[in-house]
Design a protein around this motif. Structure first.
Motif, short mmCIF file in Angstrom:
data_model
loop_
_atom_site.label_atom_id
_atom_site.label_comp_id
_atom_site.label_asym_id
_atom_site.label_seq_id
_atom_site.Cartn_x
_atom_site.Cartn_y
_atom_site.Cartn_z
N GLU A 27 0.83 -1.22 0.00
CA GLU A 27 0.00 0.00 0.00
C GLU A 27 0.86 1.26 0.00
N GLN A 28 2.01 1.18 0.67
CA GLN A 28 2.88 2.35 0.75
C GLN A 28 3.46 2.69 -0.62
N GLY A 29 3.83 1.66 -1.37
CA GLY A 29 4.33 1.84 -2.73
C GLY A 29 3.25 2.43 -3.62
N ALA A 30 2.05 1.85 -3.50
CA ALA A 30 0.92 2.30 -4.33
C ALA A 30 0.59 3.76 -4.02
N LYS A 31 0.66 4.10 -2.72
CA LYS A 31 0.33 5.46 -2.30
C LYS A 31 1.34 6.48 -2.86
N LEU A 32 2.61 6.11 -2.79
CA LEU A 32 3.64 7.02 -3.30
C LEU A 32 3.46 7.23 -4.80
N ALA A 33 3.19 6.11 -5.51
CA ALA A 33 3.00 6.20 -6.97
C ALA A 33 1.84 7.14 -7.28
N THR A 34 0.73 6.98 -6.55
CA THR A 34 -0.43 7.84 -6.77
C THR A 34 -0.06 9.31 -6.54
N SER A 35 0.73 9.56 -5.50
CA SER A 35 1.07 10.95 -5.19
C SER A 35 1.88 11.59 -6.32
N TYR A 36 2.62 10.75 -7.07
CA TYR A 36 3.38 11.27 -8.21
C TYR A 36 2.62 11.13 -9.53
N GLY A 37 1.41 10.56 -9.45
CA GLY A 37 0.64 10.33 -10.68
C GLY A 37 1.26 9.25 -11.56
N MET A 38 1.87 8.24 -10.92
CA MET A 38 2.52 7.17 -11.69
C MET A 38 1.75 5.87 -11.54
N ASP A 39 1.89 4.98 -12.53
CA ASP A 39 1.41 3.61 -12.39
C ASP A 39 2.40 2.87 -11.50
#
Ligand code: GTP
Length: 204
Positions: free
Chosen positions: A137-149
């Protein structure tokens, strides 16, 4: 002289970034050669491998640049950002520090890569569940914050490797197509204006 048939329609340059030891070379070897080695031989400077993918009926040749994660090669590796159209940012799910450093890698991308570069985030070594330090979830959250897949991958178990490289190539292709559409749009507009100019009373 007979010309050789071209084996691909378009060529893209991708770049792999992340701390030393996160598995960039291993991911690339798995993707291009279907091989995996458990030893770690640090990349010196940069290296590249090629592969042809078919996306939406288009043969996309990807040239993937594998950079050394070690700080001492920074000056060399930074010179490759400029020509990249897609970037794969990699951390290791068993290394909290490699995850913390993603913001630093993103900072370098913002500074040295073209503005329109396509980026994805990858947490590698997903086979190492018992040594996990970074929750999914932490990885997914960081990706979302940068607008990345985001993908969790395993080069050793061959999990999500094809998917992540293909995804970044797809994103580059989409961006490229919209650039071409915009260019055609501007050209149409220009031709319309020229035609209107010709029909203008002053030109009759
Ligand atoms: N368990 C596991 N180990 C992996 C995986 N991917 C890579 N490794 C191991 O991690 C170590 C480092 O892998 P490399 O691919 O050399 O790392 P790198 O990011 O290219 O490192 P630098 O070239 O120094 O920047 C090696 O011992 C690999 O075998 C994986 O998915 N799972």
């Amino acid at each position: 002289m007979r010309k050789m048939a071209k084996q691909y329609d378009i060529l893209f340059r991708l770049l792999m970034l992340g701390d030393s030891g996160v598995g960039k070379t291993s991911m690339l070897r798995r993707f291009t050669e279907s091989e995996f080695e458990s030893s770690h031989i640090s990349t010196i400077g940069v290296d590249f491998k090629m592969k042809t993918l078919e996306i939406d009926g288009i043969k996309v040749r990807v040239q993937i640049w594998d950079t050394a994660g070690q700080e001492r090669y920074k000056t060399i590796t930074k010179q490759y950002y400029r020509r990249a159209q897609g970037i794969i940012l990699v951390y290791d799910i068993t290394s909290e520090s490699s995850f913390q450093h993603i913001s630093k890698w993103v900072g370098d991308v913002d500074e040295f890569a073209p503005h329109q570069v396509q980026r994805i985030l990858v947490g590698n070594k997903s086979d190492e569940q018992s040594n996990r330090q970074v929750p999914l979830e932490q990885g997914a959250k960081l990706a979302t914050s940068y607008g990345m897949d985001f993908f969790e991958t395993s080069a050793s178990a061959n999990r999500n490797i094809n998917e992540s490289f293909t995804r970044v190539a797809e994103l580059v292709l989409q961006a490229h197509k919209s650039d071409i559409d915009n260019l055609i749009g501007s050209l149409d507009e220009y031709l319309d204006r020229v035609a209107l100019g010709r029909n203008h009373p002053a030109h009759r």
